[in-house]
Structures are given as structure tokens and as C-alpha cells.
Design a protein around this motif. Structure first.
Motif, mmCIF file in Angstrom:
data_model
loop_
_atom_site.group_PDB
_atom_site.id
_atom_site.type_symbol
_atom_site.label_atom_id
_atom_site.label_comp_id
_atom_site.label_asym_id
_atom_site.label_seq_id
_atom_site.Cartn_x
_atom_site.Cartn_y
_atom_site.Cartn_z
ATOM 1 N N GLU A 61 0.858 -1.186 0.000
ATOM 2 C CA GLU A 61 0.000 0.000 0.000
ATOM 3 C C GLU A 61 0.892 1.232 0.000
ATOM 4 O O GLU A 61 1.781 1.363 0.847
ATOM 5 C CB GLU A 61 -0.937 0.026 1.203
ATOM 6 N N ALA A 62 0.660 2.114 -0.952
ATOM 7 C CA ALA A 62 1.452 3.331 -1.080
ATOM 8 C C ALA A 62 0.749 4.518 -0.441
ATOM 9 O O ALA A 62 -0.446 4.470 -0.128
ATOM 10 C CB ALA A 62 1.728 3.609 -2.550
ATOM 11 N N SER A 63 1.518 5.584 -0.233
ATOM 12 C CA SER A 63 1.005 6.850 0.311
ATOM 13 C C SER A 63 0.283 6.654 1.642
ATOM 14 O O SER A 63 -0.791 7.212 1.885
ATOM 15 C CB SER A 63 0.079 7.529 -0.715
ATOM 16 N N VAL A 64 0.880 5.869 2.508
ATOM 17 C CA VAL A 64 0.341 5.641 3.853
ATOM 18 C C VAL A 64 0.928 6.698 4.789
ATOM 19 O O VAL A 64 2.136 6.724 5.014
ATOM 20 C CB VAL A 64 0.699 4.231 4.372
ATOM 21 N N PRO A 65 0.109 7.594 5.326
ATOM 22 C CA PRO A 65 0.623 8.662 6.197
ATOM 23 C C PRO A 65 1.297 8.109 7.450
ATOM 24 O O PRO A 65 1.025 6.992 7.891
ATOM 25 C CB PRO A 65 -0.644 9.450 6.564
ATOM 26 N N GLU A 66 2.162 8.914 8.024
ATOM 27 C CA GLU A 66 2.855 8.534 9.259
ATOM 28 C C GLU A 66 1.964 8.910 10.448
ATOM 29 O O GLU A 66 2.335 9.713 11.311
ATOM 30 C CB GLU A 66 4.220 9.201 9.312
ATOM 31 N N THR A 67 0.770 8.313 10.459
ATOM 32 C CA THR A 67 -0.244 8.564 11.484
ATOM 33 C C THR A 67 -0.877 7.231 11.856
ATOM 34 O O THR A 67 -0.405 6.169 11.437
ATOM 35 C CB THR A 67 -1.344 9.517 10.954
ATOM 36 N N VAL A 68 -1.994 7.279 12.583
ATOM 37 C CA VAL A 68 -2.706 6.044 12.920
ATOM 38 C C VAL A 68 -3.192 5.321 11.669
ATOM 39 O O VAL A 68 -3.528 4.142 11.715
ATOM 40 C CB VAL A 68 -3.897 6.319 13.866
ATOM 41 N N ALA A 69 -3.192 6.013 10.529
ATOM 42 C CA ALA A 69 -3.555 5.367 9.266
ATOM 43 C C ALA A 69 -2.599 4.220 8.965
ATOM 44 O O ALA A 69 -2.991 3.222 8.342
ATOM 45 C CB ALA A 69 -3.539 6.381 8.126
ATOM 46 N N ALA A 70 -1.357 4.348 9.410
ATOM 47 C CA ALA A 70 -0.378 3.275 9.208
ATOM 48 C C ALA A 70 -0.789 2.035 9.986
ATOM 49 O O ALA A 70 -0.629 0.897 9.511
ATOM 50 C CB ALA A 70 1.010 3.742 9.635
ATOM 51 N N GLU A 71 -1.341 2.232 11.184
ATOM 52 C CA GLU A 71 -1.808 1.091 11.979
ATOM 53 C C GLU A 71 -2.933 0.360 11.255
ATOM 54 O O GLU A 71 -2.955 -0.879 11.200
ATOM 55 C CB GLU A 71 -2.292 1.572 13.351
ATOM 56 N N PHE A 97 3.376 3.609 15.864
ATOM 57 C CA PHE A 97 2.416 2.846 15.061
ATOM 58 C C PHE A 97 2.806 1.376 14.876
ATOM 59 O O PHE A 97 2.012 0.476 15.184
ATOM 60 C CB PHE A 97 2.202 3.559 13.727
ATOM 61 N N THR A 98 4.011 1.125 14.371
ATOM 62 C CA THR A 98 4.444 -0.267 14.226
ATOM 63 C C THR A 98 4.545 -0.939 15.589
ATOM 64 O O THR A 98 4.175 -2.112 15.751
ATOM 65 C CB THR A 98 5.798 -0.327 13.496
#
Length: 366
Positions: A61-71, A97-98
């Protein structure tokens, strides 16, 4: 207590060893587009190397923000795609997140690019991987030093963090090893992806007489494109940017993440796991380990220059050429590495670098 459906799914998807009846599913998330001719594309290209392994299924998945969206992206890969291995490729995807998703899924293996793992604090199902590209930057700098006619090189950088400073320094050391008169002027833009600012900085450097441009940003394509448009030489970074400058491109320092992904996949397939420590919790590599490589030479690079770079590369690989060797001064005139001392590429001291080498015009604080 009866396990919840989520726990059952996590147990099934997160098995450390893939079942023979189903592939090993490996998920990748990037913080930007996977066709950026830069950092994200280097990882997406590396993921493609897994196609030679018939027992691996890779999702991304591309363009994943460095926010809870990554979770949420990581959870979707685990629960919907059945991923038992997750690669989070951006520095900002790591904490928290990770770490949080890894705690929720203790049997899934997580690998993060460049994170700062803390033993005893972070989950044991997280591994860190990263490469050291200093030696390739040194070789790229050699070509810049041989090509320049003004002895003025330009470096457009995002932020003055240790990794960026290492690249500025190694590039300059390479240039000055073949051309002691060469100097490097640095401009920090303030962030990883600021294409307008990068173009302005690049053009301003050319206006000041600089005739070789390079940089360390999320995607240096703008820097290389500006070099081509202004009629000066360009050296790439992260990914092969030759297509952006077919006339003035010299070479570049590229990542080779496919090497890393293939090695980790093979280790997992053979029963190893970062959870029990049989896969190193910190997996790093250099030019010799094929974690990075030199971009193909551009048409203006002479046979003599190619031979000098090839000889230096051979010396690096056989251990007879060390980049960070004292005595070495910083650009404020103070001794940075004393005489007789050598800092190896993987020395942790370099991970805390806060100085610029003699010959660089700029401040390490940005």
C-alpha cells in the motif's frame, strides 16, 4: 476464556512459519507514491524481487501517512490479506504505530527500515533493517570531483540528521580524494518532499557557479531534473534517476532493498524468526553486502574516470580503502577524527554524526 474472533484470526495470520498449503504473505507500506523515482520506489522495486519466490505473496500500500492510518493499513494486511510479515518502510511509521500493532499481534513479524529499537522496551517481534550507503556516495563524489570545472559542488538536503550528514560528508570526501580543490555547498530545505523548494535551491546553487548537483531528499528527481535543465552535471540518490537527465547524469547512490527482502524471506522460509532472535533484530549491510549500489554511468563519464572509480570500489570491497580515516577535520577547523583512528562504516559513532567535513560550506544544524 474462549478466544475472540480477532484473536483467532491473529493466531492464524501471524504464524511464524507459513503453512505448506498457503503462501508466505508479506505486506509492505510506503509513505509516498511507489513511482516517485526515489525512496519509496526503491522499496517498491525491492519488493518486486520477491517474485522469484513462488511461495511468497507480497501485498503493498502506497502513500500511507505517518499517522494512525499506518496502523490500520498494517491491520488490514494481517486480518484481510493474511500477512504474517509486515515491512514498514518509512522512519515515521515506527513509533508508536508499528510498535502498537506489533504488541497486538505477537506472532506476526514486523520489520522496520531504520527504526531505533530499544531492547526490553519494544516488542520482540520487531526487527530493524537498514543499509549504510556512505561508500557508494564516496564513489559518486569521486565522479563529481573529476567532472567539475568550477570545483564547486552543490548538495540539496532535507534535514541535518546524522544519515544526511554522513552522505554529505562521504560525497565530499570522495570528490576531494581526486580533486582537493573541490568544495560542497549545502542547502537544507527543511523537509523530505518539497519539490518547489528543492528546485529553487538547486537553481540558486547553479547561479553561484556550482556545476555538479546532488542531494538527499525523499525523491531527488527534481534536483537532477534542474541540473539537466540548467546544463550542469547531476548525481542521483535513492533510485536510478538517469532518465531524468540523459545528458548530464554522472551516476548515483542507490538502495538495493531487494537483497534485504529476499534474505529475510529465505530465513523465514527456513524456520527462522525475529521473535526468537534467529533473525537478527538489527540487520544492516554495506556495499559489500549488496544493500546498495552505484547507478549506471552517464554518457559524459570518461573511460579514465570509470577506471578510477572501479579501482576505488575494489579497494573498498577488499578493505584497503577506509572513508572515515584520521586525521580528519570538520568544516570549523577542529579535529573530527584523530590521526591513527578509523571509523568503520557500521560504527555506532557515525550514527550520531553532528559535523560536516572540511570542504563543506554549510552548518550541521541546518
Amino acid at each position: 476464556m474462549k478466544p475472540t474472533r480477532r484473536e483467532v484470526l491473529a493466531s492464524f495470520a501471524g504464524a511464524a512459519m507459513p503453512r505448506l498449503s498457503r503462501p508466505l504473505v508479506m505486506g509492505f507500506i510506503y509513505n509516498g507514491p511507489k513511482n516517485d523515482l526515489g525512496y519509496n520506489q526503491s522499496h517498491a522495486d525491492g519488493k518486486q524481487a520477491l517474485r522469484v519466490l513462488p511461495w511468497v505473496k507480497a501485498v503493498e500500500e502506497a502513500s500511507v501517512p505517518e499517522t494512525v492510518a499506518a496502523e490500520e493499513s498494517m491491520r488490514d494486511m494481517i486480518f484481510q490479506d493474511g500477512a504474517s510479515v509486515i515491512f514498514a518502510t518509512s522512519f515515521g511509521h515506527y513509533d508508536p504505530f508499528t510498535i502498537d500493532v506489533a504488541r497486538e499481534n505477537p506472532r506476526v513479524q514486523f520489520f522496520h527500515c531504520g527504526g531505533l529499537y530499544e531492547e526490553g522496551k519494544h516488542p520482540k517481534n520487531i526487527g530493524i533493517y537498514f543499509g549504510f550507503i556512505d561508500e557508494v556516495e564516496y564513489l559518486s563524489g569521486m565522479l563529481a570531483g573529476l567532472a567539475t570545472r568550477t570545483n564547486k559542488l552543490g548538495f540539496v538536503a532535507a534535514k541535518p540528521i546524522p544519515q544526511v550528514l554522513r552522505n554529505i560528508n562521504s560525497f565530499t570526501l570522495g570528490a576531494r580524494s581526486v580533486n582537493p580543490k573541490a568544495t560542497t555547498k549545502v542547502v537544507f530545505t527543511g523537509d523530505w518532499v518539497l519539490p518547489v523548494r528543492e528546485a529553487e535551491a538547486s537553481s540558486s546553487l547553479v547561479d553561484q557557479g556550482i556545476d555538479v548537483l546532488t542531494g538527499h531528499t525523499g525523491s531527488p528527481r527534481v534536483i537532477v531534473q534542474t541540473a539537466e535543465r540548467r546544463g550542469v552535471f547531476g548525481c542521483g540518490y535513492q533510485f536510478n534517476q538517469f532518465s531524468m537527465a540523459p545528458h548530464g547524469f554522472l551516476t548515483g547512490a542507490e538502495w538495493a532493498w531487494g537483497t534485504v527482502y529476499l534474505r529475510i524471506a529465505e530465513m523465514i522460509h527456513n524456520g527462522k524468526s525475529v521473535i526468537d532472535g534467529s533473525i537478527p533484530r538489527r540487520l544492516t549491510g554495506t556495499l559489500k553486502d549488496e544493500f546498495c549500489k552505484l547507478s549506471p554511468f552517464g554518457p559524459s563519464v570518461t573511460e579514465t574516470s570509470r577506471a578510477r572509480v572501479a579501482a576505488a570500489k575494489a579497494a573498498i570491497l577488499n578493505g584497503s580503502l577506509e572513508i572515515y580515516k584520521g586525521p580528519m577535520r570538520n568544516n570549523e577547523g577542529r579535529i573530527a577524527i584523530p590521526a591513527g583512528k578509523v571509523l568503520k562504516i557500521e560504527d555506532v559513532v557515525l550514527d550520531r554524526m553532528d559535523w560536516l567535513v572540511e570542504g563543506v560550506e554549510g552548518k550541521a544544524q541546518g
